[in-house]
Design a protein around this motif. Sequence first.
Motif, mmCIF file in Angstrom:
data_model
loop_
_atom_site.group_PDB
_atom_site.id
_atom_site.type_symbol
_atom_site.label_atom_id
_atom_site.label_comp_id
_atom_site.label_asym_id
_atom_site.label_seq_id
_atom_site.Cartn_x
_atom_site.Cartn_y
_atom_site.Cartn_z
ATOM 1 N N LYS A 108 0.820 -1.209 0.000
ATOM 2 C CA LYS A 108 0.000 0.000 0.000
ATOM 3 C C LYS A 108 0.858 1.265 0.000
ATOM 4 C CE LYS A 108 -4.094 -1.932 2.353
ATOM 5 N NZ LYS A 108 -5.194 -1.816 1.387
ATOM 6 N N ALA A 123 -6.742 9.717 -0.286
ATOM 7 C CA ALA A 123 -6.618 10.383 1.016
ATOM 8 C C ALA A 123 -5.177 10.850 1.228
ATOM 9 C CB ALA A 123 -7.016 9.400 2.118
ATOM 10 N N VAL A 146 -6.851 6.735 9.507
ATOM 11 C CA VAL A 146 -6.929 5.302 9.215
ATOM 12 C C VAL A 146 -5.498 4.782 9.193
ATOM 13 C CG1 VAL A 146 -7.701 3.562 7.548
ATOM 14 C CG2 VAL A 146 -9.014 5.662 7.854
ATOM 15 N N LYS A 148 -3.019 1.619 8.289
ATOM 16 C CA LYS A 148 -3.028 0.427 7.428
ATOM 17 C C LYS A 148 -1.667 -0.265 7.402
ATOM 18 C CE LYS A 148 -6.318 2.471 4.168
ATOM 19 N NZ LYS A 148 -6.705 2.633 2.755
ATOM 20 N N VAL A 158 -6.422 -3.098 8.059
ATOM 21 C CA VAL A 158 -6.841 -1.696 7.987
ATOM 22 C C VAL A 158 -7.642 -1.349 9.231
ATOM 23 C CG1 VAL A 158 -8.281 -0.047 6.717
ATOM 24 C CG2 VAL A 158 -6.852 -1.683 5.472
ATOM 25 N N VAL A 160 -9.757 1.641 10.977
ATOM 26 C CA VAL A 160 -10.394 2.954 10.839
ATOM 27 C C VAL A 160 -10.571 3.502 12.255
ATOM 28 C CG1 VAL A 160 -12.429 4.166 9.975
ATOM 29 C CG2 VAL A 160 -11.556 2.170 8.749
ATOM 30 N N GLU A 190 -3.438 7.485 7.066
ATOM 31 C CA GLU A 190 -4.081 8.425 6.136
ATOM 32 C C GLU A 190 -5.313 9.060 6.726
ATOM 33 O OE1 GLU A 190 -4.650 5.912 2.656
ATOM 34 O OE2 GLU A 190 -6.737 5.629 3.177
ATOM 35 N N LEU A 193 -11.735 9.277 5.274
ATOM 36 C CA LEU A 193 -12.688 9.867 4.335
ATOM 37 C C LEU A 193 -14.100 9.429 4.698
ATOM 38 C CD1 LEU A 193 -10.724 9.008 1.062
ATOM 39 C CD2 LEU A 193 -10.730 11.193 2.271
ATOM 40 N N LYS A 219 -18.647 -4.857 3.636
ATOM 41 C CA LYS A 219 -17.534 -5.542 4.300
ATOM 42 C C LYS A 219 -17.822 -5.936 5.738
ATOM 43 C CE LYS A 219 -13.662 -4.395 1.454
ATOM 44 N NZ LYS A 219 -13.259 -3.181 0.777
ATOM 45 N N ASN A 229 -14.841 -6.035 10.187
ATOM 46 C CA ASN A 229 -14.738 -6.224 8.746
ATOM 47 C C ASN A 229 -14.527 -7.690 8.407
ATOM 48 O OD1 ASN A 229 -15.189 -3.748 7.667
ATOM 49 N ND2 ASN A 229 -13.048 -3.240 7.327
ATOM 50 N N MET A 278 -14.036 5.823 -2.518
ATOM 51 C CA MET A 278 -14.991 6.492 -1.637
ATOM 52 C C MET A 278 -15.507 7.709 -2.407
ATOM 53 S SD MET A 278 -15.922 6.201 1.699
ATOM 54 C CE MET A 278 -14.756 6.045 3.026
ATOM 55 N N GLU A 288 -8.074 1.967 -2.136
ATOM 56 C CA GLU A 288 -7.089 0.920 -2.394
ATOM 57 C C GLU A 288 -7.215 0.454 -3.833
ATOM 58 O OE1 GLU A 288 -7.815 -2.916 -0.672
ATOM 59 O OE2 GLU A 288 -9.960 -2.810 -1.065
HETATM 60 P P1 AMP Z 1 -8.747 -1.064 2.151
HETATM 61 O O1 AMP Z 1 -8.359 -2.511 2.285
HETATM 62 O O2 AMP Z 1 -7.603 -0.129 2.082
HETATM 63 O O3 AMP Z 1 -9.785 -0.825 1.083
HETATM 64 O O4 AMP Z 1 -9.557 -0.737 3.480
HETATM 65 C C1 AMP Z 1 -10.569 -1.585 3.975
HETATM 66 C C2 AMP Z 1 -11.765 -0.752 4.375
HETATM 67 O O5 AMP Z 1 -11.377 0.247 5.337
HETATM 68 C C3 AMP Z 1 -12.355 0.034 3.222
HETATM 69 O O6 AMP Z 1 -13.260 -0.741 2.508
HETATM 70 C C4 AMP Z 1 -13.001 1.191 3.944
HETATM 71 O O7 AMP Z 1 -14.256 0.822 4.466
HETATM 72 C C5 AMP Z 1 -12.080 1.447 5.090
HETATM 73 N N1 AMP Z 1 -11.111 2.518 4.747
HETATM 74 C C6 AMP Z 1 -9.907 2.371 4.150
HETATM 75 N N2 AMP Z 1 -9.306 3.566 3.973
HETATM 76 C C7 AMP Z 1 -10.138 4.495 4.453
HETATM 77 C C8 AMP Z 1 -10.098 5.927 4.569
HETATM 78 N N3 AMP Z 1 -9.049 6.627 4.150
HETATM 79 N N4 AMP Z 1 -11.157 6.542 5.130
HETATM 80 C C9 AMP Z 1 -12.216 5.841 5.581
HETATM 81 N N5 AMP Z 1 -12.325 4.515 5.512
HETATM 82 C C10 AMP Z 1 -11.299 3.824 4.953
#
Ligand code: AMP
Length: 429
Positions: A108, A123, A146, A148, A158, A160, A190, A193, A219, A229, A278, A288
């Motif tokens: 990432k 973000a 967030v 990660k 991840v 949040v 990050e 959002l 999710k 999740n 988003m 992502e």
């Molecule tokens: P990702 O694997 O990076 O897509 O993150 C898994 C989940 O975390 C996403 O489907 C979002 O629901 C949440 N998420 C990831 N990044 C953010 C962000 N910058 N702001 C808010 N929610 C996030």
Amino acid sequence: MNVMIIGSGGREHALGWKLSQSPRCDKIFFVPGNAGTAQIGTNVNLTLEPVNTKNADAIDYFCRQNKIELIVIGPEDPLAAGLADRLARPGRSVFGPTAAAARLEADKAYAKHLMRLASVPTAEYRTFTDPEAALAYVQAHETPLVVKAAGLAKGKGVMVCDNSDQAAAAIKRLMRSNEFDQAGKTIVVEERLVGQELSVLALVDGDTIFVLDPAQDHKQVGEGDSGPNTGGMGAYCPTPLLSEELTRQIESEVLVPIVDAMRREGITYRGVLYAGLMLTAGGPKVLEFNCRFGDPECQPLMMRLQGDLLEAMLATCHGKLEQVDLSWDPRCCCCVVMASRGYPGPYEKGKVITGIDRAQASEGVRVFHAGTALKDGQAVSAGGRVLSVCAMGDDLADAQRRANEACDKIHFEGAFFRRDIGYRVMAKV
Ligand code: AMP
Ligand code: GLY
């Protein structure tokens, strides 16, 4: 043409089902597959992990023996570990990006770096390899963040966070307790959002991009998006969140620039490119990238796809996507995941599954197997996400109702599912 599909989820069953409809498709071999894939092809037990010379050679040998000309790699782990690179041979097509291209999902920090280079909306972020520096950074930021893990963590890396205390706790989990092993050595912190999430997937042949209809995943494990999740509890397609204009905007501001940025780094992207987005007040932003079909998004996509998937995959492998003609069933498809008691924590296994045929007797209903196995000729549960129950409908509400009705006909001990797939947009209609 004989085909091999690597993976064992609902995604792979759906891909196999769609490929089997191609007039050019002969035998399908699944590695390792599940109880559902055994009904449309042959399950083969070959070792996938680790992706090393010995294991890749065994797959290669099997493919030569069985005259397999197309290999489709479903999951991210083998792609990130370079299985597509290792299986590439003259006369054989491998659908799925190289390890260098799959890094867009597997790292990432790298993905964020490329997005910044390519001015792809995402973000604001910082990356850290030093926990002290990361902790100091979040203490100085009161806005929600967030945290990660940079590496692959099966969707669990991840966190949040609502405030800096939670962010600090997340950093300690990732970097100090080494819960995620190497995946958490580097982290991305990050800006959090807000908005509706959606999945935009595209076929990419190195140059041409063919955007698939947008889908929305769910999710969290519980209804109303409650609880932890998961890999995904359901998805529907298409989603009314994206207008034609917004789709074109995502293509030109997200997909094209990231593929171009990779090309400038000497990397040709071929396969599925999945942007998790988003829809914020400031426009769509990337959460992502994934280097494969989403699971469960793939299932409603395959239910609606019209045209020859085998031809489309070959065209993707050979830079000929421009010649491909795919269209969509105008109806909506809702996919509901039936899961095992305990999931996404430790879950039950070995429960006998009944009622699938009864559910599939309804028009437009199809049940893809995910975590299932055959025991004494019967399908039993063998994973957290057991079945992907898909139903077509005139609109989302109709599709959801029909998918839920189909789930009600299926039984295994401890089964549960979300009845509200699609609610985030239905509440607004
Ligand atoms: P990702 O694997 O990076 O897509 O993150 C898994 C989940 O975390 C996403 O489907 C979002 O629901 C949440 N998420 C990831 N990044 C953010 C962000 N910058 N702001 C808010 N929610 C996030
Ligand atoms: N459904 C989310 C994913 O496949 O990553």
